[in-house]
Design a protein around this motif. Sequence first.
Motif, short mmCIF file in Angstrom:
data_model
loop_
_atom_site.label_atom_id
_atom_site.label_comp_id
_atom_site.label_asym_id
_atom_site.label_seq_id
_atom_site.Cartn_x
_atom_site.Cartn_y
_atom_site.Cartn_z
N LEU A 290 0.84 -1.19 0.00
CA LEU A 290 0.00 0.00 0.00
C LEU A 290 0.88 1.24 0.00
CD1 LEU A 290 -2.74 -1.04 2.59
CD2 LEU A 290 -2.88 -1.09 0.09
N GLN A 291 0.53 2.18 -0.85
CA GLN A 291 1.33 3.40 -0.96
C GLN A 291 0.47 4.48 -1.62
OE1 GLN A 291 4.21 3.05 -4.49
NE2 GLN A 291 3.82 0.91 -3.93
N PRO A 292 0.88 5.75 -1.52
CA PRO A 292 0.12 6.80 -2.22
C PRO A 292 0.19 6.60 -3.73
CG PRO A 292 1.54 7.73 -0.52
CD PRO A 292 1.95 6.30 -0.67
N THR A 326 -5.17 11.64 -4.89
CA THR A 326 -4.27 10.54 -4.54
C THR A 326 -4.95 9.65 -3.50
OG1 THR A 326 -2.34 11.93 -4.95
CG2 THR A 326 -1.99 9.98 -3.59
N VAL A 328 -4.58 5.71 -1.17
CA VAL A 328 -3.64 4.70 -0.67
C VAL A 328 -4.07 3.35 -1.21
CG1 VAL A 328 -2.73 3.55 1.38
CG2 VAL A 328 -3.16 6.01 1.41
N THR A 394 -8.21 7.88 1.06
CA THR A 394 -7.41 8.94 0.45
C THR A 394 -6.25 9.31 1.36
OG1 THR A 394 -7.45 11.14 -0.50
CG2 THR A 394 -8.73 10.81 1.50
N THR A 395 -5.34 10.08 0.81
CA THR A 395 -4.22 10.61 1.60
C THR A 395 -3.94 12.00 1.10
OG1 THR A 395 -1.94 10.29 2.27
CG2 THR A 395 -2.46 9.72 0.04
#
Length: 401
Positions: A290-292, A326, A328, A394-395
């Motif tokens: 998991l990442q932006p 953006t 996640v 979201t991030t």
Amino acid sequence: MSPSEIDVLEARRIYKSTGAIPAQMLRSNIYRAWERSHLQGANPQALQAEKLSILDTERLIEQKQTLIQVAAPYIRMLSQAAGTDRHAVMLGDSNAIILDVVGDKQTVQGPEPFPGPGSLLSEAVAGANGIGTPLAEADYMEIISAEHFIDGFHPFTCQGIPLRDDKQEIIGVLSISLRRADARQRLKEILLCASHGVEAELLIANLEKDVRRVLESNPNEYQPLEELRQDIVQANQAARLKLEVISRMVAGNRLDYAIQLLRQAEQSIQIFRRRAEIWRNLASFEIGTLQPVSLTANISDLVDLLSTEAAVHQVQVVTDWYEPITVVADPRSLLRQLLHYFLQAFDSAGKGGRVKVVVKLISHSELVQISFIVNSVFNISQSTPTFQVFYLPTTKIKDEQ
């Protein structure tokens, strides 16, 4: 003779008489190449390159068949672009050993020895040159006449650029050598574009392996991916055809039009690379972390990748969001999820229908809502179109202080 050429000749005289390299008389990258050549023991008095044995050369060429075959059309185009000028186009491996040479008969087969397959052109053996120095610098390099470290290469001006695989590792080098230094400018851009073309062809070769692996494991689910791959391959073939035309124009001195086409070919190759990367992520079985991830950019990429698919189904695709968003997510899983919804939406919309993708932030939450709104020709007059909706966390990217 230009002041810079006089400086290079004087630098050679000083180096040969004292062993010192006068840095101020050389271009910085040439100074670095001479210093590397000197420290590795290259002989500046040499007149020709050393070679592998015939047997070792045959073995190497057999090992590098894929690279040689992939590069062959681009080597021919470069030679064609050089026209009647005396020249040689060379392909080397990552150790600066020549794999293939194409050029005019007098240069390649004439009485003056020109490096052929099996020649060792690393800086350690042959000093600064159009094969070994681009590899040492990991970048495009031009070496003009006496800037070559050994005397035997001085009649030529050489340009070279490393070739990289999809992991950005250097797997070879493409180079062109010309007798006329003033011809180099008109060939530089086509050399750079040809190198990108070779790299794109290598990507296709890897895509072929991916396709076979994916289709053998699950032919029903991934058949649409095979169709997408065909689109990618056709896009690169179109770029290669443009390069073919460009090489003839350059040879005929129709330079203005050739440069315009060259830019188009370069853009086509860049588009191909981006699409190929998306395809590989779609076809991958790997699960990431998991990442932006830019959700809106991924949707835009898929809309571009699926443009042919949409045209075939005669489906209009519309996107709707106010700002880049953006989320996640695992990038590969997200792409596959989006592809799944797109293909479902195309089927539901049918011929003449419309698919609208709406992305919006949910107020007072940290979720993003993604809606696939489908209007088919059968329900377009009805008040309630069909939906597919899902949510992602979201991030917010904080500004770096």
